[in-house]
Design a protein around this motif. Structure first.
Motif, PDB file in Angstrom:
ATOM      1  N   SER A  78       0.134  18.693   1.514  1.00  0.00           N
ATOM      2  CA  SER A  78       0.061  17.281   1.134  1.00  0.00           C
ATOM      3  C   SER A  78       1.232  16.558   1.778  1.00  0.00           C
ATOM      4  CB  SER A  78       0.115  17.117  -0.392  1.00  0.00           C
ATOM      5  OG  SER A  78      -1.013  17.708  -0.998  1.00  0.00           O
ATOM      6  N   LEU A  79       0.952  15.400   2.356  1.00  0.00           N
ATOM      7  CA  LEU A  79       1.970  14.610   3.037  1.00  0.00           C
ATOM      8  C   LEU A  79       1.915  13.174   2.556  1.00  0.00           C
ATOM      9  CD1 LEU A  79       1.320  15.783   6.716  1.00  0.00           C
ATOM     10  CD2 LEU A  79       3.069  16.676   5.176  1.00  0.00           C
ATOM     11  N   SER A  80       3.011  12.457   2.751  1.00  0.00           N
ATOM     12  CA  SER A  80       3.056  11.028   2.446  1.00  0.00           C
ATOM     13  C   SER A  80       3.170  10.248   3.752  1.00  0.00           C
ATOM     14  CB  SER A  80       4.248  10.688   1.549  1.00  0.00           C
ATOM     15  OG  SER A  80       4.109  11.279   0.278  1.00  0.00           O
ATOM     16  N   PRO A  86       0.807  -1.224   0.000  1.00  0.00           N
ATOM     17  CA  PRO A  86       0.000   0.000   0.000  1.00  0.00           C
ATOM     18  C   PRO A  86       0.838   1.271   0.000  1.00  0.00           C
ATOM     19  CG  PRO A  86       0.033  -0.980   2.181  1.00  0.00           C
ATOM     20  CD  PRO A  86       0.737  -1.948   1.276  1.00  0.00           C
ATOM     21  N   VAL A  87       0.290   2.291  -0.652  1.00  0.00           N
ATOM     22  CA  VAL A  87       0.877   3.632  -0.665  1.00  0.00           C
ATOM     23  C   VAL A  87      -0.231   4.600  -0.265  1.00  0.00           C
ATOM     24  CG1 VAL A  87       1.943   5.439  -2.053  1.00  0.00           C
ATOM     25  CG2 VAL A  87       2.542   3.033  -2.455  1.00  0.00           C
ATOM     26  N   THR A  88       0.051   5.497   0.662  1.00  0.00           N
ATOM     27  CA  THR A  88      -0.981   6.380   1.191  1.00  0.00           C
ATOM     28  C   THR A  88      -0.500   7.824   1.194  1.00  0.00           C
ATOM     29  OG1 THR A  88      -1.642   4.573   2.663  1.00  0.00           O
ATOM     30  CG2 THR A  88      -2.579   6.725   3.104  1.00  0.00           C
ATOM     31  N   GLU A  89      -1.353   8.711   0.676  1.00  0.00           N
ATOM     32  CA  GLU A  89      -1.085  10.143   0.665  1.00  0.00           C
ATOM     33  C   GLU A  89      -2.110  10.860   1.530  1.00  0.00           C
ATOM     34  OE1 GLU A  89       1.533  11.461  -0.828  1.00  0.00           O
ATOM     35  OE2 GLU A  89       2.173   9.537  -1.680  1.00  0.00           O
ATOM     36  N   LEU A  90      -1.702  11.979   2.121  1.00  0.00           N
ATOM     37  CA  LEU A  90      -2.581  12.772   2.982  1.00  0.00           C
ATOM     38  C   LEU A  90      -2.678  14.188   2.433  1.00  0.00           C
ATOM     39  CD1 LEU A  90      -4.097  12.790   5.823  1.00  0.00           C
ATOM     40  CD2 LEU A  90      -2.061  13.965   6.649  1.00  0.00           C
TER      41      LEU A  90
END
Length: 342
Positions: A247-249, A232-236
């Motif tokens: 924007s954060l990772s 999984p890859v998730t961005e905020l």
């Protein structure tokens, strides 16, 4: 129609190395009122490092074993154990299951852990091997998948473990003594796919945040509820009417094995004085894409105090003013009546 297994488990490019896993397992010996403590083993998970003295790798692959089998099937494979030193070494040799750590790293279980998957399905010729100086030794094994095994991705590994190296004994306050013994534990991963229907599903919990000092830490728990290894890859993203828009990772896990749970985290620094908005996390993997959000609102305590105290002070001042005016009018009226009576 759902996809079916018949592939090799996908591995991240960052984990491909020419050398196998390595770990130093520290045995901490401590005893009170005795000159030398008793050694207590504290095994830790294996990591992909080769210290240049011992190594273990697949015979026919460059990094890890990648095996596809049907339920009830078996395969013979060989690991190569290398001794780079000038003396022969005798090593323990055993198989364990793989696991995902809470931080998202791949790990090989401890020797004492229960084996329910690959670690239980591997059969070795011997529990102990001796590798001559500056030599390679072939270590054959058989991997048998039990009949009725649920289709999906499984992980485990072969471990070589050196005898303990006794450390020096030190004495602390009083009669307490401490000795640090070191065991070298290295492993090579085995990725196994059991043929059948693939199910890639990923569940998540609530997105939460906690402020500490000048930063906010966001947390998103996820669980691999399917039977395939996921990456999984998730961005905020932060959208605010007042405050920061950014924007954060989240930290990217190496992988998440079927059935494993871990918590993704992201940190926002350099906070504004006031924040009022929404934080949205977008989670992407082979299971698809999902978005989860939470409100992001905070004020410094002194602003809250001012917001509460100012209306109270204004109300008190208004009450005092109204009271003063009422008494003044009463006094004037009394003077007027007194003059009329005179």
């Amino acid at each position: 129609m759902l996809p079916t297994f018949g592939r090799l488990p996908r591995t991240r490019r960052t984990e491909r190395t020419a050398r196998p896993l390595t770990i130093l397992v520290v045995l901490l010996a401590a005893a009170l009122l005795a000159p030398v403590g008793l050694a207590l083993a504290m095994p830790q998970s294996a990591q992909a490092i080769d210290d240049g003295t011992l190594g273990i790798r697949p015979q026919l692959e460059s990094d890890f074993f990648h095996i596809v089998l049907a339920p009830g099937a078996a395969i013979d494979a060989t690991a190569i154990v290398s001794n780079y030193t000038d003396a022969a070494v005798t090593l323990l040799n055993y198989a364990v299951d793989g696991q995902s750590t809470p931080q998202g790293a791949f790990a090989l279980a401890a020797q004492a852990d229960t084996r329910a998957g690959v670690g239980a399905w591997v059969a070795l010729d011997a529990e102990e091997i001796t590798v001559p100086a500056n030599s390679d030794l072939a270590v054959p094994f058989r991997l048998t998948v039990p009949v009725g095994t649920t289709p999906g991705d499984y992980a485990g590994g072969l471990i070589i473990q050196s005898p303990p190296v006794q450390g020096e004994t030190t004495t602390g306050n009083g009669d307490a003594a401490l000795r640090l013994d070191v065991i070298q534990r290295q492993g090579v991963r085995i990725y196994l796919t059991v043929d059948g229907t693939a199910s890639a599903t990923l569940a998540h919990g609530d997105l939460s945040w906690e402020r500490s000092g000048d930063s906010i830490t966001f947390a998103l728990p996820i669980t691999n509820t399917g039977n395939t290894i996921l990456f999984p890859v998730t961005e905020l993203s932060i959208d605010s009417a007042i405050g920061v828009n950014d924007s954060l990772s989240f930290n990217t896990p190496e992988s998440i094995l079927p059935g494993a749970t871990l918590t993704l985290r992201a940190v926002l620094t350099e906070l504004p004085l006031i924040q009022a908005g929404t934080a949205r996390a977008t989670l992407q993997s082979d299971a698809g894409a999902e978005t989860v959000s939470t409100s992001l609102v905070y004020l410094p305590w002194w602003i809250i105090a001012v917001a509460v105290l100012v209306p109270l002070l204004l109300a008190f001042a208004s009450w005092r003013t109204t009271r003063f005016i009422r008494r003044a009018r009463q006094a004037i009226a009394q003077v007027a009546r007194a003059e009329q009576g005179a």
